[in-house]
Motif scaffolding. Sequence first.
Motif: not given
Length: 300
Positions: A112-127, A196-202, A224-227
């Motif tokens: 499967g593709n774990i990255k597709e799960y909402p819990l692991f996406q930037p716009e998801g709710t991780p808690v 976070l932005f600088l991490e994503l760039v690097e 969009g990636q940072l929601n």
Amino acid sequence: MEKTVTLENFYRSKLGILPSEIVGRVGQFNVFSLEDYVGDTAYPMPYSRKDYYKISLITGKNRVYYADKTLEVTDNMLLFANPQIPYNWEPLQPQQEGAFCVFTDAFFNGYGNIKEYPLFQPEGTPVLSLHDDEVAQVREIYQKMFREIVSDYPYKYDVLRNLVSELIHTALKLRPAQLQKVVKSDSNAADRITALFLELVERQFPIESPVQHIHFRTPGEYAGQLNVHINHLNKVLKETTGKTTSQLLSERLTMEARAMLKHTHWNIAEIGWCLGFEDPSHFIKFFKKNAQTTPTGFRG
């Protein structure tokens, strides 16, 4: 800015050793009791991006810093952390119970593709906040992990992969976190979203192959990636760095373009494509604007 914490770093800091099979499956998954890492003897947990996934069951009052958000949970929670988004959690009381598992992207290869799960996406709710009966349900999954990982069953990592999947899908069926309090701190949030932005760039550099292509190039793609809204991202970066989103991206792209022009034999179109320019003429125009010379002129 904190350096990325690798799973190897985690093992060395938490266990003081590196598992002999770090290159094998035991290096791709492990499960721990939370009690060993909280309280007076706990190791510090800096706000940083990890190169591995982590799912934590935590009972107690806690504050979670995730991307630009600060959330406070007063009872039980499941925290889903992924390699893309920096996070930290701060225990607000000494009595903390629970468990957590860590695993790499490779652990789920072909499953499967774990990255597709909402819990692991930037716009998801991780808690997620849990009722006591839900805690018991989740704790039982962790107990199965503890029993399985010390077994001599030759296919135990397949079982453990199934248990991680069961944990994720159990969480997906629950409601999003019912957060008792949202703690707002504009300055801290600005610092975190900048980091976070600088991490994503690097993370996109260096470019080491002509088939490597950056994933995000425009300010809108990063927002969009940072929601967050592009205007908010631009305002935050301007306040914390003195530069706009476009300026920061242009500087980093130009730096990478210079390195590629100097240290590779790739043609201009290949370099432009790697940096997100589908049309070579657009890359030439961009480079000339930011480097005051053409790519060919820079190469001499």
